[in-house]
Structures are given as C-alpha cells and as structure tokens.
Design a protein around this motif. Sequence first.
Motif, PDB file in Angstrom:
ATOM      1  N   THR A 271     -98.301  21.902 -47.375  1.00  0.00           N
ATOM      2  CA  THR A 271     -97.394  20.994 -46.654  1.00  0.00           C
ATOM      3  C   THR A 271     -97.616  19.519 -46.954  1.00  0.00           C
ATOM      4  N   THR A 272     -98.572  19.181 -47.805  1.00  0.00           N
ATOM      5  CA  THR A 272     -98.812  17.778 -48.146  1.00  0.00           C
ATOM      6  C   THR A 272     -99.094  17.660 -49.640  1.00  0.00           C
ATOM      7  N   ALA A 273     -98.746  16.507 -50.191  1.00  0.00           N
ATOM      8  CA  ALA A 273     -99.013  16.290 -51.613  1.00  0.00           C
ATOM      9  C   ALA A 273     -99.213  14.805 -51.883  1.00  0.00           C
ATOM     10  N   HIS A 274    -100.092  14.540 -52.843  1.00  0.00           N
ATOM     11  CA  HIS A 274    -100.292  13.193 -53.362  1.00  0.00           C
ATOM     12  C   HIS A 274    -100.127  13.300 -54.872  1.00  0.00           C
ATOM     13  N   GLU A 275     -99.086  12.669 -55.385  1.00  0.00           N
ATOM     14  CA  GLU A 275     -98.754  12.755 -56.801  1.00  0.00           C
ATOM     15  C   GLU A 275     -98.945  11.371 -57.428  1.00  0.00           C
ATOM     16  N   THR A 276     -99.600  11.343 -58.577  1.00  0.00           N
ATOM     17  CA  THR A 276     -99.878  10.096 -59.284  1.00  0.00           C
ATOM     18  C   THR A 276     -99.402  10.248 -60.718  1.00  0.00           C
ATOM     19  N   GLY A 277     -98.801   9.200 -61.244  1.00  0.00           N
ATOM     20  CA  GLY A 277     -98.361   9.262 -62.634  1.00  0.00           C
ATOM     21  C   GLY A 277     -97.677   7.986 -63.054  1.00  0.00           C
ATOM     22  N   ILE A 278     -96.810   8.130 -64.041  1.00  0.00           N
ATOM     23  CA  ILE A 278     -96.029   7.013 -64.561  1.00  0.00           C
ATOM     24  C   ILE A 278     -94.602   7.511 -64.755  1.00  0.00           C
ATOM     25  N   PHE A 279     -93.630   6.653 -64.406  1.00  0.00           N
ATOM     26  CA  PHE A 279     -92.255   6.966 -64.763  1.00  0.00           C
ATOM     27  C   PHE A 279     -91.687   5.828 -65.604  1.00  0.00           C
ATOM     28  N   VAL A 280     -90.774   6.217 -66.499  1.00  0.00           N
ATOM     29  CA  VAL A 280     -90.063   5.237 -67.312  1.00  0.00           C
ATOM     30  C   VAL A 280     -88.626   5.225 -66.822  1.00  0.00           C
ATOM     31  N   TYR A 281     -88.190   4.055 -66.389  1.00  0.00           N
ATOM     32  CA  TYR A 281     -86.817   3.852 -65.907  1.00  0.00           C
ATOM     33  C   TYR A 281     -86.087   3.023 -66.953  1.00  0.00           C
ATOM     34  N   THR A 282     -85.012   3.600 -67.497  1.00  0.00           N
ATOM     35  CA  THR A 282     -84.206   2.907 -68.494  1.00  0.00           C
ATOM     36  C   THR A 282     -82.788   2.764 -67.958  1.00  0.00           C
ATOM     37  N   SER A 283     -82.260   1.556 -68.058  1.00  0.00           N
ATOM     38  CA  SER A 283     -80.913   1.265 -67.581  1.00  0.00           C
ATOM     39  C   SER A 283     -80.142   0.566 -68.698  1.00  0.00           C
ATOM     40  N   THR A 284     -78.960   1.090 -69.022  1.00  0.00           N
ATOM     41  CA  THR A 284     -78.129   0.509 -70.069  1.00  0.00           C
ATOM     42  C   THR A 284     -76.788   0.095 -69.474  1.00  0.00           C
ATOM     43  N   ASP A 285     -76.428  -1.159 -69.665  1.00  0.00           N
ATOM     44  CA  ASP A 285     -75.117  -1.669 -69.245  1.00  0.00           C
ATOM     45  C   ASP A 285     -74.093  -1.097 -70.219  1.00  0.00           C
ATOM     46  N   THR A 286     -73.152  -0.305 -69.730  1.00  0.00           N
ATOM     47  CA  THR A 286     -72.212   0.384 -70.614  1.00  0.00           C
ATOM     48  C   THR A 286     -71.199  -0.571 -71.241  1.00  0.00           C
ATOM     49  N   TYR A 287     -71.036  -1.771 -70.691  1.00  0.00           N
ATOM     50  CA  TYR A 287     -70.095  -2.738 -71.268  1.00  0.00           C
ATOM     51  C   TYR A 287     -70.743  -3.572 -72.367  1.00  0.00           C
ATOM     52  N   THR A 288     -71.974  -4.026 -72.135  1.00  0.00           N
ATOM     53  CA  THR A 288     -72.643  -4.907 -73.102  1.00  0.00           C
ATOM     54  C   THR A 288     -73.593  -4.162 -74.022  1.00  0.00           C
ATOM     55  N   GLY A 289     -74.041  -3.004 -73.602  1.00  0.00           N
ATOM     56  CA  GLY A 289     -75.024  -2.253 -74.374  1.00  0.00           C
ATOM     57  C   GLY A 289     -76.451  -2.729 -74.147  1.00  0.00           C
ATOM     58  N   ASN A 290     -76.638  -3.748 -73.307  1.00  0.00           N
ATOM     59  CA  ASN A 290     -77.988  -4.246 -73.014  1.00  0.00           C
ATOM     60  C   ASN A 290     -78.790  -3.190 -72.263  1.00  0.00           C
ATOM     61  N   THR A 291     -80.023  -3.010 -72.716  1.00  0.00           N
ATOM     62  CA  THR A 291     -80.893  -2.003 -72.115  1.00  0.00           C
ATOM     63  C   THR A 291     -82.138  -2.654 -71.548  1.00  0.00           C
ATOM     64  N   ALA A 292     -82.530  -2.204 -70.366  1.00  0.00           N
ATOM     65  CA  ALA A 292     -83.787  -2.622 -69.741  1.00  0.00           C
ATOM     66  C   ALA A 292     -84.638  -1.368 -69.573  1.00  0.00           C
ATOM     67  N   ARG A 293     -85.927  -1.482 -69.906  1.00  0.00           N
ATOM     68  CA  ARG A 293     -86.834  -0.337 -69.816  1.00  0.00           C
ATOM     69  C   ARG A 293     -88.095  -0.783 -69.097  1.00  0.00           C
ATOM     70  N   PHE A 294     -88.458  -0.024 -68.081  1.00  0.00           N
ATOM     71  CA  PHE A 294     -89.631  -0.345 -67.276  1.00  0.00           C
ATOM     72  C   PHE A 294     -90.557   0.859 -67.243  1.00  0.00           C
ATOM     73  N   ILE A 295     -91.848   0.626 -67.479  1.00  0.00           N
ATOM     74  CA  ILE A 295     -92.857   1.687 -67.428  1.00  0.00           C
ATOM     75  C   ILE A 295     -93.678   1.410 -66.173  1.00  0.00           C
ATOM     76  N   ILE A 296     -93.533   2.293 -65.165  1.00  0.00           N
ATOM     77  CA  ILE A 296     -94.059   2.005 -63.837  1.00  0.00           C
ATOM     78  C   ILE A 296     -95.026   3.096 -63.360  1.00  0.00           C
ATOM     79  N   PRO A 297     -96.297   2.747 -63.209  1.00  0.00           N
ATOM     80  CA  PRO A 297     -97.232   3.683 -62.583  1.00  0.00           C
ATOM     81  C   PRO A 297     -96.869   3.822 -61.100  1.00  0.00           C
ATOM     82  N   PHE A 298     -97.094   5.003 -60.564  1.00  0.00           N
ATOM     83  CA  PHE A 298     -96.730   5.230 -59.168  1.00  0.00           C
ATOM     84  C   PHE A 298     -97.706   6.185 -58.500  1.00  0.00           C
ATOM     85  N   GLU A 299     -97.674   6.135 -57.189  1.00  0.00           N
ATOM     86  CA  GLU A 299     -98.287   7.153 -56.343  1.00  0.00           C
ATOM     87  C   GLU A 299     -97.232   7.532 -55.317  1.00  0.00           C
TER      88      GLU A 299
END
Length: 177
Positions: free
Chosen positions: A119-147
């Motif tokens: 019934t409980t969990a503690h998860e640790t890791g990293i996620f990569v969030y990538t966002s691309t503006d479909t009009y300009t093609g500009n992409t932002a990428r973030f590498i984020i450690p999390f708990e």
Amino acid sequence: MHKNILFSVIFLLVSVQLSAAASKKCFPSIQVQNDSTRIAELDRYWERLNKTVIEGDFEGNKDCFHKDAVIVFASGNNKTSVPISTALEGWKKGFKDTREGKIKVNIELRFSQRIGNETTAHETGIFVYTSTDTYTGNTARFIIPFEMLLVKRNNKWYAMMEYQKPFATQKEWDALQ
C-alpha cells in the motif's frame, strides 16, 4: 545486598520483555507484497500518468494524485513546495495546448530505486520531459531527477508527494539504462 542484585536482575529481565512486547506492538512484522506484483501495478500507474501528460488529459492527470498531494520543485531559482492544486493550476495551459495539438510532449522514465509494500511506495529516478512547439518546431528538453511517494487506496495508486530535483545531465540519465 543480594536482594538488591536479584531485584535489579528481575527488573532488567521484565523491562527487556516489556520493551520487546511494546516494540512488536508498535512495529509488527509486515507482510510485504511480492515486489513484482507491486512493481507491475506501479508500472501501470506510471503509464497512466505519462499518457495523461502526452495526451493533454488534465482531469486524468489530476486523478493520478491524492487530493492532499504536495509537489516540491528544486530546479532553477524558484525552489518551492506547493499543494497539488496549485501545481495543477500552473500546468493547466500546457495540458490544454497539448490537447489542442499546439505542442507535442514526450516523457521517458527510468528508475534508480523502487521501495514499497502492498500500500505504499517510494520511487526514485529520472524523467526526460520533451516539449515541441508544433508551429515553430522549437524543442525544449529537461532531464529531471525525481522522488515520488505513493499510496494505494481502493486498489488504485495515488501520488502523495512528488519531488522534482535540480536538473540532471545526459550522463546521469544514461547511467540508469
């Protein structure tokens, strides 16, 4: 003198037994669920959470968090802790833009540690969030450690606390393969 020593020994033995009994009462042995079952359930949770972000499903994302959840942001200059309601309000436009196709989002996730029971969990890791503006093609990428702290209620996992740590490097991300 012998009576005092005998009394002290008896007192010590009784104290130890009472202490052991109290310890068992406060910290009973916990039956831990099969790790593979818990991890499979949590994998489904993460798939659901990520899908809500990729599809711009604001209500679905909100449903992945306990109503009293807390989000901690430690990246950049704005280090803060906020209730999930505040974080969601800040994320709302991004969800809308994603749902409307203005931006395309992708999330990749890797774990460094997964601890928990049924019934409980503690998860640790990293996620990569990538966002691309479909009009300009500009992409932002973030590498984020999390708990993430999670609880299971009525056979469903909910995040209680998400802690997004300062940005990680590509090398740190690659190390979790």
